[in-house]
Design an enzyme around this catalytic site. Structure first.
Site, PDB file in Angstrom:
ATOM      1  N   ARG A 184       0.841  -1.207   0.000  1.00  6.92           N
ATOM      2  CA  ARG A 184       0.000   0.000   0.000  1.00  6.92           C
ATOM      3  C   ARG A 184       0.866   1.242   0.000  1.00  6.92           C
ATOM      4  O   ARG A 184       0.574   2.228  -0.667  1.00  6.92           O
ATOM      5  CB  ARG A 184      -0.929  -0.007   1.212  1.00  6.92           C
ATOM      6  CG  ARG A 184      -2.263  -0.655   0.968  1.00  6.92           C
ATOM      7  CD  ARG A 184      -2.164  -2.074   0.406  1.00  6.92           C
ATOM      8  NE  ARG A 184      -3.460  -2.717   0.310  1.00  6.92           N
ATOM      9  CZ  ARG A 184      -4.002  -3.432   1.297  1.00  6.92           C
ATOM     10  NH1 ARG A 184      -3.341  -3.653   2.417  1.00  6.92           N
ATOM     11  NH2 ARG A 184      -5.204  -3.957   1.137  1.00  6.92           N
ATOM     12  N   ASP A 213      -0.288  -6.448  -3.492  1.00  3.40           N
ATOM     13  CA  ASP A 213      -1.695  -6.149  -3.199  1.00  3.40           C
ATOM     14  C   ASP A 213      -2.273  -5.421  -4.401  1.00  3.40           C
ATOM     15  O   ASP A 213      -1.582  -5.189  -5.398  1.00  3.40           O
ATOM     16  CB  ASP A 213      -1.845  -5.353  -1.898  1.00  3.40           C
ATOM     17  CG  ASP A 213      -3.121  -5.748  -1.150  1.00  3.40           C
ATOM     18  OD1 ASP A 213      -4.209  -5.672  -1.763  1.00  3.40           O
ATOM     19  OD2 ASP A 213      -3.028  -6.152   0.017  1.00  3.40           O
ATOM     20  N   HIS A 287      -6.995  -9.583  -4.244  1.00  2.00           N
ATOM     21  CA  HIS A 287      -5.949  -8.563  -4.066  1.00  2.00           C
ATOM     22  C   HIS A 287      -4.974  -8.616  -5.241  1.00  2.00           C
ATOM     23  O   HIS A 287      -3.757  -8.468  -5.067  1.00  2.00           O
ATOM     24  CB  HIS A 287      -5.226  -8.745  -2.727  1.00  2.00           C
ATOM     25  CG  HIS A 287      -6.085  -8.376  -1.547  1.00  2.00           C
ATOM     26  ND1 HIS A 287      -6.308  -7.068  -1.165  1.00  2.00           N
ATOM     27  CD2 HIS A 287      -6.808  -9.146  -0.684  1.00  2.00           C
ATOM     28  CE1 HIS A 287      -7.117  -7.051  -0.106  1.00  2.00           C
ATOM     29  NE2 HIS A 287      -7.448  -8.293   0.203  1.00  2.00           N
ATOM     30  N   ASP A 350      -7.094 -13.987   1.416  1.00  2.74           N
ATOM     31  CA  ASP A 350      -8.155 -13.246   2.101  1.00  2.74           C
ATOM     32  C   ASP A 350      -8.974 -12.417   1.118  1.00  2.74           C
ATOM     33  O   ASP A 350      -8.499 -12.049   0.049  1.00  2.74           O
ATOM     34  CB  ASP A 350      -7.554 -12.306   3.159  1.00  2.74           C
ATOM     35  CG  ASP A 350      -6.600 -11.291   2.548  1.00  2.74           C
ATOM     36  OD1 ASP A 350      -5.813 -11.680   1.675  1.00  2.74           O
ATOM     37  OD2 ASP A 350      -6.656 -10.105   2.930  1.00  2.74           O
ATOM     38  N   GLU A 351     -10.188 -12.127   1.536  1.00  2.90           N
ATOM     39  CA  GLU A 351     -11.037 -11.117   0.913  1.00  2.90           C
ATOM     40  C   GLU A 351     -11.146 -11.272  -0.610  1.00  2.90           C
ATOM     41  O   GLU A 351     -11.148 -10.291  -1.341  1.00  2.90           O
ATOM     42  CB  GLU A 351     -10.510  -9.718   1.256  1.00  2.90           C
ATOM     43  CG  GLU A 351     -10.541  -9.431   2.746  1.00  2.90           C
ATOM     44  CD  GLU A 351      -9.985  -8.066   3.115  1.00  2.90           C
ATOM     45  OE1 GLU A 351     -10.521  -7.464   4.051  1.00  2.90           O
ATOM     46  OE2 GLU A 351      -9.017  -7.611   2.492  1.00  2.90           O
ATOM     47  N   TRP A 417      -7.035 -13.974  11.191  1.00  9.30           N
ATOM     48  CA  TRP A 417      -7.109 -12.501  11.253  1.00  9.30           C
ATOM     49  C   TRP A 417      -8.505 -11.992  11.535  1.00  9.30           C
ATOM     50  O   TRP A 417      -8.671 -10.914  12.078  1.00  9.30           O
ATOM     51  CB  TRP A 417      -6.574 -11.882   9.949  1.00  9.30           C
ATOM     52  CG  TRP A 417      -7.497 -11.946   8.762  1.00  9.30           C
ATOM     53  CD1 TRP A 417      -7.627 -12.993   7.888  1.00  9.30           C
ATOM     54  CD2 TRP A 417      -8.400 -10.934   8.307  1.00  9.30           C
ATOM     55  NE1 TRP A 417      -8.555 -12.704   6.929  1.00  9.30           N
ATOM     56  CE2 TRP A 417      -9.050 -11.429   7.151  1.00  9.30           C
ATOM     57  CE3 TRP A 417      -8.731  -9.656   8.756  1.00  9.30           C
ATOM     58  CZ2 TRP A 417     -10.011 -10.706   6.456  1.00  9.30           C
ATOM     59  CZ3 TRP A 417      -9.691  -8.931   8.045  1.00  9.30           C
ATOM     60  CH2 TRP A 417     -10.308  -9.462   6.916  1.00  9.30           C
ATOM     61  N   TYR A 442      -3.885  -5.447  15.228  1.00  6.22           N
ATOM     62  CA  TYR A 442      -3.831  -4.637  14.007  1.00  6.22           C
ATOM     63  C   TYR A 442      -3.307  -3.246  14.354  1.00  6.22           C
ATOM     64  O   TYR A 442      -4.029  -2.416  14.904  1.00  6.22           O
ATOM     65  CB  TYR A 442      -5.221  -4.584  13.338  1.00  6.22           C
ATOM     66  CG  TYR A 442      -5.394  -5.678  12.304  1.00  6.22           C
ATOM     67  CD1 TYR A 442      -4.969  -6.970  12.564  1.00  6.22           C
ATOM     68  CD2 TYR A 442      -5.959  -5.403  11.061  1.00  6.22           C
ATOM     69  CE1 TYR A 442      -5.111  -7.972  11.619  1.00  6.22           C
ATOM     70  CE2 TYR A 442      -6.105  -6.402  10.105  1.00  6.22           C
ATOM     71  CZ  TYR A 442      -5.677  -7.682  10.388  1.00  6.22           C
ATOM     72  OH  TYR A 442      -5.801  -8.680   9.442  1.00  6.22           O
ATOM     73  N   PHE A 443      -2.064  -3.030  13.992  1.00  4.73           N
ATOM     74  CA  PHE A 443      -1.394  -1.802  14.413  1.00  4.73           C
ATOM     75  C   PHE A 443      -1.709  -0.618  13.496  1.00  4.73           C
ATOM     76  O   PHE A 443      -1.061   0.416  13.580  1.00  4.73           O
ATOM     77  CB  PHE A 443       0.120  -2.029  14.496  1.00  4.73           C
ATOM     78  CG  PHE A 443       0.581  -2.822  15.699  1.00  4.73           C
ATOM     79  CD1 PHE A 443      -0.324  -3.442  16.559  1.00  4.73           C
ATOM     80  CD2 PHE A 443       1.937  -2.957  15.988  1.00  4.73           C
ATOM     81  CE1 PHE A 443       0.095  -4.172  17.657  1.00  4.73           C
ATOM     82  CE2 PHE A 443       2.378  -3.681  17.093  1.00  4.73           C
ATOM     83  CZ  PHE A 443       1.461  -4.293  17.919  1.00  4.73           C
ATOM     84  N   TRP A 491      -0.693  -2.800   8.562  1.00  2.00           N
ATOM     85  CA  TRP A 491      -1.292  -2.462   7.269  1.00  2.00           C
ATOM     86  C   TRP A 491      -1.018  -0.986   6.993  1.00  2.00           C
ATOM     87  O   TRP A 491      -1.224  -0.131   7.863  1.00  2.00           O
ATOM     88  CB  TRP A 491      -2.795  -2.746   7.289  1.00  2.00           C
ATOM     89  CG  TRP A 491      -3.095  -4.211   7.418  1.00  2.00           C
ATOM     90  CD1 TRP A 491      -3.610  -4.843   8.509  1.00  2.00           C
ATOM     91  CD2 TRP A 491      -2.883  -5.221   6.433  1.00  2.00           C
ATOM     92  NE1 TRP A 491      -3.736  -6.193   8.262  1.00  2.00           N
ATOM     93  CE2 TRP A 491      -3.293  -6.449   6.993  1.00  2.00           C
ATOM     94  CE3 TRP A 491      -2.375  -5.222   5.132  1.00  2.00           C
ATOM     95  CZ2 TRP A 491      -3.218  -7.663   6.299  1.00  2.00           C
ATOM     96  CZ3 TRP A 491      -2.302  -6.427   4.441  1.00  2.00           C
ATOM     97  CH2 TRP A 491      -2.720  -7.616   5.013  1.00  2.00           C
TER      98      TRP A 491
HETATM   99  C1  ACM Z   1      -6.615  -8.913   6.213  1.00  6.66           C
HETATM  100  O1  ACM Z   1      -6.590  -8.062   7.103  1.00  6.66           O
HETATM  101  N1  ACM Z   1      -7.350  -8.738   5.131  1.00  6.66           N
HETATM  102  C2  ACM Z   1      -5.848 -10.129   6.313  1.00  6.66           C
END
Ligand code: ACM
Length: 525
Positions: A184, A213, A287, A350-351, A417, A442-443, A491
């Site tokens: 990102r 990503d 992603h 994921d997602e 997660w 999750y920082f 993230w």
């Molecule tokens: C995630 O936070 N999508 C792994």
């Protein structure tokens, strides 16, 4: 007052030992009480006992090692580390020797029992300091502990008095990780190496590197140069795009970057010297926008995205399931595996919104051919097929907890997660698991309420991280061996600068380190 004196003084006050209370220096010799504090050490060691006296460390102190190559590296690292913070303690080059009076000795001893693969023992007496371990990793952690002990004491002129003590120490968990999202927002190779240095000082040992990503492909793949010539570049996010118009084109300047294979090798080697494994993540089947922009034939629709997106969220772009796409993935993974000696290769998972697969006659036809009943099962097929390739290279697949949904090979490891439910389900099904739940670790969440800077607005404080329970009661005692450890995730959507990454990482990374390393009885806010 140094720590030794502080504690003697505190004991005097507590117990009114009149004879000892006139001045902190007038106390009769007795062991320093070490158990209440953590000795200023983070993470707190498993066991520590005070002894009598102090050892004086000066630039003239000999640094010696024995036991081979692993011990040399640790002794040299220790010398550099101390000098970087205490220039007056510029030791001479370490020499091969057994512990001698007045020296600091690093002893690698294959027969050393009791502390496990990453454990060590450390003894400080008025006669000298000895760090002993069975492995170079254990010896390294002993050196880090000694660095913390020495540099937490004030200089007395040109020397430091370290209180006599004995520590025996080993980590609670084998996976003590941090995920850095370089997709990102891009961080320079120099920054990544510095980040690794900070991890090492906290005895963290896994850098999960999120390299791919929607918003960027950051890893040079020789066979597919467009992944980085196209996929690593986009316009800056948000207002920054409007603020930075290139006068030559009248358009926003391109933002991005990628790591060359040479840079990656350098980073991986830097990490290895600090006993940190770098686990690369190549995201699939979702992603995938940056990859599909670079190579539209990997996508599902007739209208593939034309530019790498500069905004955040869950994007619909998926890889298709043609054999040629699996060939692409295998070629990418083959180069990735060459670069990263890690046992684990992270494939994301994921997602992955299934809309494109659902709407595509081509994908639906392929599902029929494969005998796959729905799109979730297709993701299962996808991940299992890639898992077989990773197995064939002697590595292990790890992925986000969605990989559980479509059926999973027995040796796959699940990174939980979406809370800890994925970890509970994985352990129950006999899979190894790593806990990195949102929001607990999750920082990208604010550290304190009322913060107005970019970030997710519900607060994750230092204390929240420190009090995270890494072994939820729902994981039965007989399944707990499946919990490899825990990991915080940085993230980087809202971390546009390296300074911002650092700000969001600390001091929470110190809390993470203690939860991951120290035994539960040492956790004390
Ligand atoms: C995630 O936070 N999508 C792994």
């Amino acid at each position: 007052m140094n720590k030794n004196q502080v504690w003697n003084f505190a004991l005097c006050v507590l117990f009114s030992l009149a004879a000892a209370c006139g001045s902190p220096d007038a106390t009769a010799p007795k062991p320093v009480q070490l158990d209440a504090p953590h000795l200023g050490l983070i993470p707190a060691p498993s066991h520590s006992n005070g002894a009598v006296g102090t050892f004086r460390v000066a630039a003239t102190t000999d640094i010696v090692y024995s036991g081979g190559e692993g011990a040399v590296g640790v002794a040299q690292y220790f010398v550099v580390l101390i000098k970087s913070q205490r220039p007056d303690l510029a030791f001479r080059q370490p020499k091969e020797n057994t512990p001698a009076s007045g020296s600091i000795a690093f002893v690698l001893d294959a027969d050393e029992k009791g502390q496990g693969a990453e454990g060590y023992s450390l003894s400080v007496s008025p006669k000298g300091v000895t760090v002993t371990a069975r492995t170079s990793a254990g010896l390294f952690y002993g050196a880090v502990t000694l660095w913390q002990l020495i540099t937490s004491e004030p200089m007395q002129g040109l020397s430091v008095d370290v209180p006599a003590l004995r520590i025996t120490d080993a980590p609670r968990f084998a996976w003590r990780g941090v995920m850095l999202d370089s997709a990102r927002h891009f961080q320079s190779p120099e920054y990544v190496k510095g980040f690794i240095d900070w991890m090492a000082l906290h005895k963290l040992n896994v850098l999960h590197w999120h390299l791919v990503d929607d918003q960027g492909w950051r890893l040079e793949i020789k066979k597919y140069p467009r992944l980085t010539s196209v996929g690593a570049w986009r316009v800056p996010a948000g207002q920054a795009a409007q603020d930075d118009i290139d006068p030559a084109t009248g358009k926003p300047r391109q933002y991005g970057g990628f790591y060359t294979q040479e840079q990656v090798r350098d980073i991986v080697a830097h990490a290895a010297k600090r006993h940190i494994t770098v686990v690369p993540e190549i995201e699939m089947p979702g992603h995938a926008t940056a990859a599909v922009v670079a190579y539209p034939e990997l996508g599902v629709t007739n209208k593939p995205p034309k530019a790498v997106p500069e905004e955040w969220g869950i994007f619909p772009t998926l890889f298709n399931v043609d054999d040629s796409t699996f060939t692409f993935i295998e070629n990418v993974l083959a180069e990735t595996i060459e670069l990263f000696p890690s046992e684990y290769i992270h494939v994301g998972g994921d997602e992955a919104m299934k809309d494109e697969w659902h709407a595509s006659p081509r994908i639906q036809a392929r599902m029929k051919e494969l005998g796959v009943k729905d799109e979730h099962a297709l993701q299962g097929y996808f991940i299992q097929r890639v898992g077989k390739f990773i197995d064939s290279k002697g590595r292990k697949l790890i992925g986000w907890d969605e990989i559980l949904e479509g059926g999973l090979a027995a040796n796959a490891t699940v990174m939980s997660w979406r809370g800890v439910d994925g970890a509970i389900a994985a352990a129950k099904a006999g899979h190894d698991t790593v806990l990195s739940p949102a929001p607990d670790l999750y920082f990208d969440h604010w550290q304190s309420p009322g913060d107005t800077s970019p970030g997710r607005s519900n607060t994750l404080s230092l204390k929240d991280v420190y009090l995270f329970n890494p072994l939820p009661a729902a994981i039965a005692p007989e399944q707990r061996q499946h919990v490899l450890g825990l990991q915080a995730n940085l993230w980087a959507e809202f971390m546009r600068s390296e300074a911002r990454v650092t700000y969001m990482a600390f001091p929470r990374m110190a809390a993470l380190a203690e939860v991951a390393w120290s035994p539960p009885e040492r956790i004390n806010w």
